[in-house]
Enzyme design. Structure first.
Site, PDB file in Angstrom:
ATOM      1  N   ASP A  81       0.866  -1.175   0.000  1.00  0.00           N
ATOM      2  CA  ASP A  81       0.000   0.000   0.000  1.00  0.00           C
ATOM      3  C   ASP A  81       0.904   1.226   0.000  1.00  0.00           C
ATOM      4  O   ASP A  81       1.758   1.371   0.875  1.00  0.00           O
ATOM      5  CB  ASP A  81      -0.891  -0.013   1.243  1.00  0.00           C
ATOM      6  CG  ASP A  81      -1.872   1.135   1.265  1.00  0.00           C
ATOM      7  OD1 ASP A  81      -2.480   1.423   0.218  1.00  0.00           O
ATOM      8  OD2 ASP A  81      -2.030   1.752   2.337  1.00  0.00           O
ATOM      9  N   ASN A  89      -1.232  13.323  -5.473  1.00  0.00           N
ATOM     10  CA  ASN A  89      -2.351  13.755  -6.318  1.00  0.00           C
ATOM     11  C   ASN A  89      -2.782  15.174  -5.982  1.00  0.00           C
ATOM     12  O   ASN A  89      -3.033  15.979  -6.882  1.00  0.00           O
ATOM     13  CB  ASN A  89      -3.545  12.807  -6.146  1.00  0.00           C
ATOM     14  CG  ASN A  89      -3.509  11.630  -7.081  1.00  0.00           C
ATOM     15  OD1 ASN A  89      -2.860  11.664  -8.119  1.00  0.00           O
ATOM     16  ND2 ASN A  89      -4.190  10.570  -6.714  1.00  0.00           N
ATOM     17  N   HIS A  94      -3.211  14.790 -10.845  1.00  0.00           N
ATOM     18  CA  HIS A  94      -3.463  13.372 -11.135  1.00  0.00           C
ATOM     19  C   HIS A  94      -2.491  12.784 -12.152  1.00  0.00           C
ATOM     20  O   HIS A  94      -2.183  11.600 -12.105  1.00  0.00           O
ATOM     21  CB  HIS A  94      -4.917  13.168 -11.560  1.00  0.00           C
ATOM     22  CG  HIS A  94      -5.873  13.362 -10.429  1.00  0.00           C
ATOM     23  ND1 HIS A  94      -6.062  12.428  -9.449  1.00  0.00           N
ATOM     24  CD2 HIS A  94      -6.668  14.413 -10.101  1.00  0.00           C
ATOM     25  CE1 HIS A  94      -6.931  12.867  -8.564  1.00  0.00           C
ATOM     26  NE2 HIS A  94      -7.319  14.083  -8.940  1.00  0.00           N
ATOM     27  N   ASP A  98      -0.524   9.415 -11.577  1.00  0.00           N
ATOM     28  CA  ASP A  98      -0.436   8.319 -12.555  1.00  0.00           C
ATOM     29  C   ASP A  98       1.018   7.939 -12.811  1.00  0.00           C
ATOM     30  O   ASP A  98       1.354   6.753 -12.895  1.00  0.00           O
ATOM     31  CB  ASP A  98      -1.108   8.718 -13.869  1.00  0.00           C
ATOM     32  CG  ASP A  98      -2.623   8.804 -13.768  1.00  0.00           C
ATOM     33  OD1 ASP A  98      -3.189   8.392 -12.731  1.00  0.00           O
ATOM     34  OD2 ASP A  98      -3.241   9.302 -14.734  1.00  0.00           O
ATOM     35  N   ASP A 124      -4.093   2.562  -4.986  1.00  0.00           N
ATOM     36  CA  ASP A 124      -2.648   2.628  -4.731  1.00  0.00           C
ATOM     37  C   ASP A 124      -2.176   1.367  -4.016  1.00  0.00           C
ATOM     38  O   ASP A 124      -1.247   1.398  -3.231  1.00  0.00           O
ATOM     39  CB  ASP A 124      -2.298   3.893  -3.935  1.00  0.00           C
ATOM     40  CG  ASP A 124      -2.886   3.908  -2.532  1.00  0.00           C
ATOM     41  OD1 ASP A 124      -3.812   3.109  -2.257  1.00  0.00           O
ATOM     42  OD2 ASP A 124      -2.434   4.710  -1.700  1.00  0.00           O
ATOM     43  N   ARG A 144      14.290  -4.741  -0.933  1.00  0.00           N
ATOM     44  CA  ARG A 144      14.498  -4.489  -2.362  1.00  0.00           C
ATOM     45  C   ARG A 144      13.391  -3.610  -2.936  1.00  0.00           C
ATOM     46  O   ARG A 144      13.645  -2.755  -3.787  1.00  0.00           O
ATOM     47  CB  ARG A 144      14.605  -5.815  -3.118  1.00  0.00           C
ATOM     48  CG  ARG A 144      15.926  -6.531  -2.822  1.00  0.00           C
ATOM     49  CD  ARG A 144      16.053  -7.844  -3.543  1.00  0.00           C
ATOM     50  NE  ARG A 144      16.013  -7.658  -4.999  1.00  0.00           N
ATOM     51  CZ  ARG A 144      15.777  -8.633  -5.855  1.00  0.00           C
ATOM     52  NH1 ARG A 144      15.570  -9.867  -5.430  1.00  0.00           N
ATOM     53  NH2 ARG A 144      15.757  -8.398  -7.147  1.00  0.00           N
TER      54      ARG A 144
END
Length: 183
Positions: A81, A89, A94, A98, A124, A144
């Site tokens: 998450d 945003n 936006h 993206d 997300d 990683r």
């Protein structure tokens, strides 16, 4: 006679043009098949990131878990998450959000192998089924992921000065005690 000549003309037309009709029919069938394949791929793919979507993850993941059960291979389910996505945003727009999602997808592709199952399952949120990975690999994989996100969120990223960060949850799959996906 006129009737024979008409019959031979009809036969000649069939002989000449029937293969063209067959070619057109085969071409039409192939085009339809390609269109159906493209629609099927779109139904399981996230358009923004190119990763699997939730439907694709459930489908491909179920096959991967069945294979892991048969071959007695462990696996890890990682749930990622993004942290701080809303400010990206809100502050940068936006389009920048993206770009951040695409960069997360790129980071995940760089960390995991081709045989692993990677998906964007929510706005997300991402899920990864790391095949043939055990609990002892979890810390290394999380590190990683963190490194891959950090290297993508500097310089001229459209979401700068925000950094890509994520919380990662991990669950191990034990092939000797598999849990059914659905009850």
């Amino acid at each position: 006679s006129r009737t024979e000549r008409g019959m031979w003309c009809a036969v000649a037309l069939v002989v000449v043009f029937a293969p063209l009709g067959y070619v057109a029919l085969v071409s039409d069938v192939r085009a339809r098949r390609r269109a159906e394949d493209a629609l099927a791929a779109e139904s399981v793919t996230d358009a923004l990131t190119g990763l699997l979507n939730r439907r694709g993850f459930e489908h491909v993941g179920a096959h991967a878990l069945a294979h892991a059960t048969r071959s007695r291979e462990p696996g890890l389910l990682l749930y990622l998450d993004m942290n701080g996505f809303k400010p990206i945003n809100d502050d940068c727009g936006h389009a920048a959000g993206d770009a951040a999602l695409r960069d997360v997808a790129s980071a995940l592709r760089s960390v995991f192998r081709d045989g692993d199952v990677i998906a964007r399952v929510g706005g997300d949120e991402f899920a990864i089924l790391a095949c043939d990975a055990s609990e002892r690999d979890a810390g290394m994989l999380a590190a990683r992921i963190d490194d891959a996100l950090r290297t993508r969120s500097w310089g001229d990223a459209p979401y700068a000065p925000h950094r890509l960060r994520a919380s990662v949850g991990v669950a191990a799959f034990d092939p000797y005690a598999p849990v059914p996906l659905r009850q």
